[in-house]
Design a protein around this motif. Structure first.
Motif, PDB file in Angstrom:
ATOM      1  N   SER A 214       8.133   6.424 -17.245  1.00 44.83           N
ATOM      2  CA  SER A 214       9.201   5.828 -16.443  1.00 44.83           C
ATOM      3  C   SER A 214       9.234   6.520 -15.092  1.00 44.83           C
TER       4      SER A 214
ATOM      5  N   SER B 230      12.315   7.638 -25.527  1.00 47.62           N
ATOM      6  CA  SER B 230      11.098   6.827 -25.547  1.00 47.62           C
ATOM      7  C   SER B 230      10.917   6.203 -26.924  1.00 47.62           C
TER       8      SER B 230
ATOM      9  N   SER C 180      11.693   7.167 -11.407  1.00 49.63           N
ATOM     10  CA  SER C 180      13.031   7.111 -10.827  1.00 49.63           C
ATOM     11  C   SER C 180      12.944   7.250  -9.317  1.00 49.63           C
TER      12      SER C 180
ATOM     13  N   TRP D  76      17.947   3.249 -23.173  1.00 44.55           N
ATOM     14  CA  TRP D  76      18.920   3.975 -22.365  1.00 44.55           C
ATOM     15  C   TRP D  76      20.324   3.718 -22.898  1.00 44.55           C
TER      16      TRP D  76
ATOM     17  N   GLN E 202      10.893   1.179 -15.744  1.00 48.75           N
ATOM     18  CA  GLN E 202       9.910   1.446 -16.780  1.00 48.75           C
ATOM     19  C   GLN E 202       8.521   1.052 -16.297  1.00 48.75           C
TER      20      GLN E 202
ATOM     21  N   SER F 266       5.477   6.609 -23.275  1.00 48.76           N
ATOM     22  CA  SER F 266       6.278   6.009 -22.207  1.00 48.76           C
ATOM     23  C   SER F 266       6.046   6.705 -20.877  1.00 48.76           C
TER      24      SER F 266
ATOM     25  N   ARG G 193      11.632   2.277 -23.389  1.00 43.68           N
ATOM     26  CA  ARG G 193      12.596   3.372 -23.442  1.00 43.68           C
ATOM     27  C   ARG G 193      13.993   2.791 -23.635  1.00 43.68           C
TER      28      ARG G 193
ATOM     29  N   ILE H 273      16.069   3.783 -12.106  1.00 42.87           N
ATOM     30  CA  ILE H 273      15.054   4.184 -13.079  1.00 42.87           C
ATOM     31  C   ILE H 273      14.356   2.929 -13.584  1.00 42.87           C
TER      32      ILE H 273
ATOM     33  N   SER I 127       8.446  10.866 -11.824  1.00 41.58           N
ATOM     34  CA  SER I 127       7.902  10.254 -13.036  1.00 41.58           C
ATOM     35  C   SER I 127       8.277  11.080 -14.254  1.00 41.58           C
TER      36      SER I 127
END
Length: 369
Positions: free
Chosen positions: A203, A197, A205, A149, A142, A201, A147, A140, A120
């Motif tokens: 996220s 972010s 993975s 990318w 959300q 945020s 966010r 990854i 996280s």
């Protein structure tokens, strides 16, 4: 879409593995539902206070340079970091709750022996870890907030010298994606990515190790050397530091022989691929006289790998099983580690020695549920 498509997309597992896995990034819109409910900011901050959890904090100092510190943290330390631009990273979430374990299972079309962990990143607005490259495959997604990318598929791998993290010196993104809750991207090894972010945020993975040839062969020969595979032959040398051609030839032939020995290499590879991320500690509990009807659980990080020949490696130990025995064992190994498993009479009869070995290693234990 058919049942073989991935994460509410139009792409099948076969298409994804052929076209994108280990090759190109991919965006999955609305891959998961209700990701905002997975964990709160308070939940992730609690991990940073826990000595049993692996966490890291990245923050920006007064010169806007990213600094890295490792947890656990005191409440006072954590309070100070939260006043800055920060990103709190938590590891191995799949071992902490069944909800995160389900995300590991969501990508089980990738071999389980490649799986590393669920991670996280909780950050405040406008924080990033910098443009970087990972040496593993990663999904990854959300959880909370938004966010951005940015992706560069063929980056120049020069690193900034003024950062504690490995941040690219040059970054020229090919495209960008905005992730809302439930959206997910796949990033293969070697592809540069930069996540920023756009609000508070969270996220997550799902990471898969990339097995590098140098690592595989290096550890293979280390293990052979440890068990005395290489001869201590004497060679005629002109001086004490001279290495004659016959020595080079001898060790070159030895290396080739061991690599070409399928039985030796395959057994070693199975053991390596079944090694857990962290050692599993034996419980020391006495071995039950019978496992039949017993309610057990398996260690949450237990890994296993099997070959077409019928051999299976569990927690780095090899077993030669019949097809029937292997299927019975997989009923245990494939079960959810966050719930009890009841051992059947058939499993007791066919797998008694295997169950004893797993019990002694701490890989399985009696359930308290």
């Amino acid at each position: 879409m058919n049942e073989n498509t991935l994460f509410n997309s139009n792409i099948t597992k076969e298409e994804f593995l052929k076209t994108f896995w280990n090759k190109r990034p991919y965006l999955f819109k609305n891959a998961f539902q209700n990701t905002e409910d997975l964990a709160s900011a308070e939940d992730l901050l609690d991990l940073a206070l826990d000595e049993s959890c692996e966490t890291r904090m990245v923050y920006k100092d007064q010169n806007s340079k990213r600094r890295l510190v490792h947890g656990p943290f005191s409440e006072e330390e954590l309070h100070e970091y939260l006043k800055k631009s920060f990103a709190l990273i938590g590891h191995n979430l799949n071992t902490l709750s069944p909800e995160f374990y389900e995300f590991q299972k969501a990508v089980d079309f990738i071999p389980g022996w490649e799986f590393d962990d669920v991670m996280s990143v909780y950050s405040n607005d406008d924080m990033s870890l910098g443009a970087h490259i990972d040496n593993y495959n990663v999904f990854i997604f959300q959880g909370l907030g938004k966010r951005r990318w940015e992706i560069q598929e063929s980056p120049n791998t020069e690193w900034r010298e003024d950062e504690e993290l490995k941040v690219l010196k040059e970054f020229d993104p090919d495209y960008e994606w905005i992730l809302n809750p439930g959206d997910m991207i796949y990033v293969p090894p070697g592809v540069a990515h930069h996540g920023t972010s756009l609000s508070e945020s969270i996220s997550y993975s799902i990471g898969f190790k990339s097995l590098e040839t140098s690592d595989v062969l290096g550890s293979f020969f280390t293990e052979l050397d440890d068990v005395g595979f290489f001869s201590n032959n004497s060679f005629n040398s002109k001086t004490s530091s001279d290495v004659p051609e016959e020595a080079f030839k001898f060790f070159r032939e030895q290396a080739q022989n061991f690599i070409n020995d399928e039985k030796v290499f395959n057994k070693w590879l199975l053991k390596k691929l079944s090694a857990p991320k962290y050692p599993i500690e034996p419980s020391g509990d006495p071995i039950p006289e019978s496992f039949e009807g017993m309610s057990i659980e398996k260690d949450v990080q237990l890994k296993y790998a099997f070959a077409p020949t019928g051999e299976i490696a569990v927690n780095r130990k090899l077993y030669k099983l019949t097809d029937k025995q292997r299927n019975l064992l997989l009923q245990i190994l494939d079960a959810n580690p966050f719930g009890p498993i009841t051992i059947s009479a058939e499993q007791e009869s066919e797998l008694k020695d295997v169950l004893k070995a797993l019990w002694c290693e701490g890989a399985i234990f009696e359930s308290a549920l």
